[in-house]
Design a protein around this motif. Sequence first.
Motif, PDB file in Angstrom:
ATOM      1  N   HIS A  54       3.789  -2.945  -6.146  1.00 11.74           N
ATOM      2  CA  HIS A  54       3.493  -1.690  -6.833  1.00 11.74           C
ATOM      3  C   HIS A  54       2.298  -1.020  -6.162  1.00 11.74           C
ATOM      4  CE1 HIS A  54       3.385   1.178 -10.097  1.00 11.74           C
ATOM      5  NE2 HIS A  54       2.071   1.019 -10.106  1.00 11.74           N
ATOM      6  N   TYR A  55       2.392   0.292  -5.988  1.00 13.28           N
ATOM      7  CA  TYR A  55       1.325   1.076  -5.360  1.00 13.28           C
ATOM      8  C   TYR A  55       0.981   2.265  -6.251  1.00 13.28           C
ATOM      9  CZ  TYR A  55       2.738  -1.570  -1.249  1.00 13.28           C
ATOM     10  OH  TYR A  55       3.045  -2.579  -0.375  1.00 13.28           O
ATOM     11  N   ASN A  56      -0.265   2.680  -6.194  1.00 12.81           N
ATOM     12  CA  ASN A  56      -0.716   3.805  -7.008  1.00 12.81           C
ATOM     13  C   ASN A  56      -0.394   5.157  -6.390  1.00 12.81           C
ATOM     14  OD1 ASN A  56      -1.815   2.229  -9.098  1.00 12.81           O
ATOM     15  ND2 ASN A  56      -3.643   1.850  -7.863  1.00 12.81           N
ATOM     16  N   SER A  57      -0.245   5.195  -5.073  1.00 11.54           N
ATOM     17  CA  SER A  57      -0.003   6.481  -4.410  1.00 11.54           C
ATOM     18  C   SER A  57       1.215   6.411  -3.497  1.00 11.54           C
ATOM     19  CB  SER A  57      -1.220   6.908  -3.588  1.00 11.54           C
ATOM     20  OG  SER A  57      -1.331   6.129  -2.414  1.00 11.54           O
ATOM     21  N   GLU A  58       1.777   7.563  -3.231  1.00 18.94           N
ATOM     22  CA  GLU A  58       2.916   7.662  -2.326  1.00 18.94           C
ATOM     23  C   GLU A  58       2.533   7.203  -0.923  1.00 18.94           C
ATOM     24  OE1 GLU A  58       6.248  10.970  -0.911  1.00 18.94           O
ATOM     25  OE2 GLU A  58       4.446  11.642  -1.954  1.00 18.94           O
ATOM     26  N   THR A  59       1.361   7.563  -0.488  1.00 24.37           N
ATOM     27  CA  THR A  59       0.893   7.177   0.850  1.00 24.37           C
ATOM     28  C   THR A  59       0.824   5.664   0.988  1.00 24.37           C
ATOM     29  OG1 THR A  59      -0.351   9.217   1.137  1.00 24.37           O
ATOM     30  CG2 THR A  59      -1.024   7.344   2.490  1.00 24.37           C
ATOM     31  N   GLU A  60       0.219   4.991   0.014  1.00 25.64           N
ATOM     32  CA  GLU A  60       0.123   3.538   0.060  1.00 25.64           C
ATOM     33  C   GLU A  60       1.512   2.894   0.058  1.00 25.64           C
ATOM     34  OE1 GLU A  60      -3.972   2.493  -2.331  1.00 25.64           O
ATOM     35  OE2 GLU A  60      -2.207   3.083  -3.508  1.00 25.64           O
ATOM     36  N   ALA A  61       2.402   3.409  -0.773  1.00 30.02           N
ATOM     37  CA  ALA A  61       3.759   2.865  -0.862  1.00 30.02           C
ATOM     38  C   ALA A  61       4.513   3.053   0.455  1.00 30.02           C
ATOM     39  CB  ALA A  61       4.511   3.516  -2.007  1.00 30.02           C
TER      40      ALA A  61
END
Length: 84
Positions: A54-61
């Motif tokens: 799970h990631y908090n941002s689209e960039t991280e994901a």
Amino acid sequence: MNTKELGTFLKEHLVPAKLYSLNGAHNNRICLEHSNDGWNVFFADRKDRVGLSHYNSETEACLGMKNEIRKFMETAYGLTFVRQ
């Protein structure tokens, strides 16, 4: 990096489209999915989500998914792309 940029990157690096889905769960693929509280990256195996991250941002994901695909390509095909 966003989903569109990731899709472009994967196409430019000749990653087979059958390996991933950028639009949620798709059987036998590494998937990127937007959820109510962030973004998920996982491998879809029928109805199971294996290796869910799970990631908090689209960039991280997108970066997480890019790394998972890179590792898979290296393991399965002996090929990889440069980390960027």
